[in-house]
Design an enzyme around this catalytic site. Structure first.
Site, mmCIF file in Angstrom:
data_model
loop_
_atom_site.group_PDB
_atom_site.id
_atom_site.type_symbol
_atom_site.label_atom_id
_atom_site.label_comp_id
_atom_site.label_asym_id
_atom_site.label_seq_id
_atom_site.Cartn_x
_atom_site.Cartn_y
_atom_site.Cartn_z
ATOM 1 N N LYS A 36 -10.410 -1.953 7.446
ATOM 2 C CA LYS A 36 -9.996 -1.446 6.143
ATOM 3 C C LYS A 36 -8.478 -1.233 6.105
ATOM 4 O O LYS A 36 -7.910 -0.544 6.956
ATOM 5 C CB LYS A 36 -10.717 -0.114 5.878
ATOM 6 C CG LYS A 36 -10.309 0.597 4.608
ATOM 7 C CD LYS A 36 -11.035 0.071 3.411
ATOM 8 C CE LYS A 36 -10.743 0.932 2.178
ATOM 9 N NZ LYS A 36 -11.354 0.359 0.980
ATOM 10 N N LYS A 44 -10.265 -8.094 -1.240
ATOM 11 C CA LYS A 44 -9.021 -7.376 -0.967
ATOM 12 C C LYS A 44 -8.426 -7.941 0.324
ATOM 13 O O LYS A 44 -8.601 -7.375 1.406
ATOM 14 C CB LYS A 44 -9.303 -5.877 -0.842
ATOM 15 C CG LYS A 44 -8.069 -5.003 -0.795
ATOM 16 C CD LYS A 44 -8.466 -3.532 -0.685
ATOM 17 C CE LYS A 44 -7.259 -2.637 -0.689
ATOM 18 N NZ LYS A 44 -7.639 -1.212 -0.511
ATOM 19 N N ASP A 83 -8.024 -7.938 -13.032
ATOM 20 C CA ASP A 83 -9.175 -8.530 -12.334
ATOM 21 C C ASP A 83 -10.207 -9.020 -13.341
ATOM 22 O O ASP A 83 -10.074 -8.800 -14.550
ATOM 23 C CB ASP A 83 -9.788 -7.532 -11.340
ATOM 24 C CG ASP A 83 -10.270 -6.254 -11.996
ATOM 25 O OD1 ASP A 83 -11.024 -6.337 -12.990
ATOM 26 O OD2 ASP A 83 -9.939 -5.159 -11.508
ATOM 27 N N LYS A 93 1.020 4.178 -0.934
ATOM 28 C CA LYS A 93 0.520 3.171 0.000
ATOM 29 C C LYS A 93 -0.061 1.955 -0.720
ATOM 30 O O LYS A 93 -0.681 2.074 -1.767
ATOM 31 C CB LYS A 93 -0.541 3.783 0.916
ATOM 32 C CG LYS A 93 0.024 4.798 1.886
ATOM 33 C CD LYS A 93 -0.911 5.099 3.035
ATOM 34 C CE LYS A 93 -2.124 5.860 2.631
ATOM 35 N NZ LYS A 93 -2.890 6.341 3.810
ATOM 36 N N HIS A 126 -11.665 10.437 5.691
ATOM 37 C CA HIS A 126 -11.158 9.093 5.985
ATOM 38 C C HIS A 126 -11.020 8.839 7.488
ATOM 39 O O HIS A 126 -10.193 8.036 7.914
ATOM 40 C CB HIS A 126 -9.808 8.885 5.294
ATOM 41 C CG HIS A 126 -9.893 8.833 3.806
ATOM 42 N ND1 HIS A 126 -10.171 9.955 3.038
ATOM 43 C CD2 HIS A 126 -9.758 7.806 2.921
ATOM 44 C CE1 HIS A 126 -10.186 9.622 1.750
ATOM 45 N NE2 HIS A 126 -9.941 8.324 1.661
ATOM 46 N N GLU A 144 -13.208 11.402 -4.299
ATOM 47 C CA GLU A 144 -11.832 11.720 -3.938
ATOM 48 C C GLU A 144 -11.390 13.036 -4.574
ATOM 49 O O GLU A 144 -10.547 13.751 -4.014
ATOM 50 C CB GLU A 144 -10.899 10.578 -4.354
ATOM 51 C CG GLU A 144 -11.085 9.280 -3.568
ATOM 52 C CD GLU A 144 -10.538 9.357 -2.138
ATOM 53 O OE1 GLU A 144 -9.992 10.418 -1.751
ATOM 54 O OE2 GLU A 144 -10.662 8.349 -1.409
#
Length: 419
Positions: free
Chosen positions: A177, A101, A67, A168, A300, A210
């Site tokens: 999302k 995204k 990126d 994933k 989540h 996380e």
């Protein structure tokens, strides 16, 4: 032969039923193996890790996808690495951030794969970037010729401990999302903590969310480490005092060797190892999410909707932190978490530079978020709530009033603390 007679074919798992045959039944399996390796100084030309899978005749070629942020910081080193190894390569640079995204980004990767003329099996795509970049490249790789291998080199903390170690892939779509995606793990993930030195503090905090998730739902030792060393590892960007983690015996499982006498780990190394091991421990037996009660879904339930409504204000980990704070208060109201434990959790969030509330924490946002999650979890809430610190339970009966009360209590608590 009777109509319902079952006849087994020549290969195990193939069945033909009836005479004449009325239907065929095919049973097969899809064994999966992927590797997650720690490799220091990954862009040092003396380190061959990126090209370890090189085999076969002919020139070595690689398509690298990164990126704009990573290219500005490391682009010269990336190009120098492949030049040093005489690898014919091209680099595709995508726009950074969650707003980009999208399926358009995925198609841009597939078009580049076509233009590069990549071989389907022996020329893995290399993704160097954060979680967003790896999700895009993974999705594109899963679609291109139905399966093209790729290698992940995460450059952010959230990529290192979360997005870079699972199966994933996905992109945002239609205001949601990760609404489009696949299960397609990279063949290898290469972890190099030195990339974290060029992150700003906020993006370190983003990844620590996380890590805190794993601590709250399954690892009290990890929570203690964050509670006592969180501010230090945040400031030091999870670098070890000597620049790397002290090595441990490779033949000893992570959960046993973390506290082996004579093999002490510095807090940053132990935090990262526990977070990754805890995540993989949950993913490995349920990689395709056949079981929808997943403790790693903690944080989540409401965060996907809050994050998408708040873009570009909130980072992913920040939205997860807000979700965890809300569900901690919800658990407290149910007697699953004591007021003291709730205060410890919210204090750790503050020390890690994470938010615990946002103006979007209102019934108008949270209730639709819960309804969307119920659809995602096949008609039930399957809502993981902390049970003390270090374990979790699932509930299916959170009411609208209960959720509204928890949001109000969290707001009042945050306002009281901030005065």
């Amino acid at each position: 032969m009777p109509q319902d007679t079952q006849v087994t074919g020549t290969k195990e798992g193939l069945f033909a039923v009836g005479s004449p045959v009325t239907h065929w039944s095919v049973q097969t399996s899809n064994p999966v193996q992927y590797e997650v390796h720690v490799s220091d100084d990954i862009l040092d030309p003396a380190n061959p890790a990126i090209l370890e899978d090189t085999e076969g005749a002919g020139p070595v070629r690689r398509l690298v996808v990164t990126d704009t942020v990573v290219d500005a910081l490391y682009g010269e080193r990336i190009r120098a690495y492949f030049d040093h190894h005489q690898v014919d390569h091209e680099i595709l640079v995508l726009a950074d951030s969650e707003q980009h995204k999208s399926i358009e980004a995925v198609l841009a990767v597939t078009e580049k794969l076509d233009a590069f003329g990549i071989d389907r099996r022996r020329e893995p795509v290399i993704a160097i970037g954060g979680g967003v970049l790896m999700d895009i490249v993974g999705f594109a790789s899963s679609l291109y010729r139905r399966a093209t291998p790729f290698i992940r080199i995460p450059t952010t903390l959230i990529g290192l401990v979360d997005a870079g170690v699972g199966a994933k892939t996905g992109v945002n779509h239609n205001g949601h999302k990760n609404r489009l995606g696949t299960y397609f793990p990279a063949s290898r993930t290469l972890l190099d903590r030195s990339f974290l030195t060029t992150l700003d503090t906020r993006h370190i905090s983003n990844g620590l969310a996380e890590i805190l998730k794993i601590a709250l739902i399954k690892d009290t030792r990890l929570f203690d480490l964050l509670e006592h060393h969180g501010e230090t590892v945040l400031h030091n960007k999870l670098q070890s005092p000597d620049g790397r983690g002290r090595p441990s015996p490779a033949d000893v499982p992570v959960d046993q060797r973390l506290s082996l006498p004579g093999q002490p780990l510095d807090p940053a190394t132990e935090i990262i190892e526990r977070a990754i091991h805890g995540m993989l421990e949950e993913l490995q037996p349920n990689l395709w999410e056949k079981q929808l009660e997943r403790v790693v879904d903690y944080g989540h339930t409401f965060s996907p909707t809050v994050e998408m409504h708040a873009l570009p204000e909130l980072l992913h980990g920040e939205a997860v932190s807000i979700d965890m704070a809300l569900t901690t208060v919800l658990a407290e109201h149910r007697g699953l978490v004591t007021p003291f434990q709730r205060q410890r959790i919210l204090t750790v969030m503050e020390r890690l530079g994470l938010p615990s509330w946002h103006p979007l924490c209102t019934p108008d946002v949270l209730l639709p978020a819960l309804r969307d999650t119920v659809r995602h979890r096949d008609g039930q809430q399957r809502l993981p709530l902390p049970w003390g610190i270090g374990s979790a339970v699932f509930v299916n009966d959170v009411s609208e009033d209960e959720l509204a009360q928890a949001a109000e209590a969290l707001r009042d608590h945050v306002r009281t603390v901030s005065r």
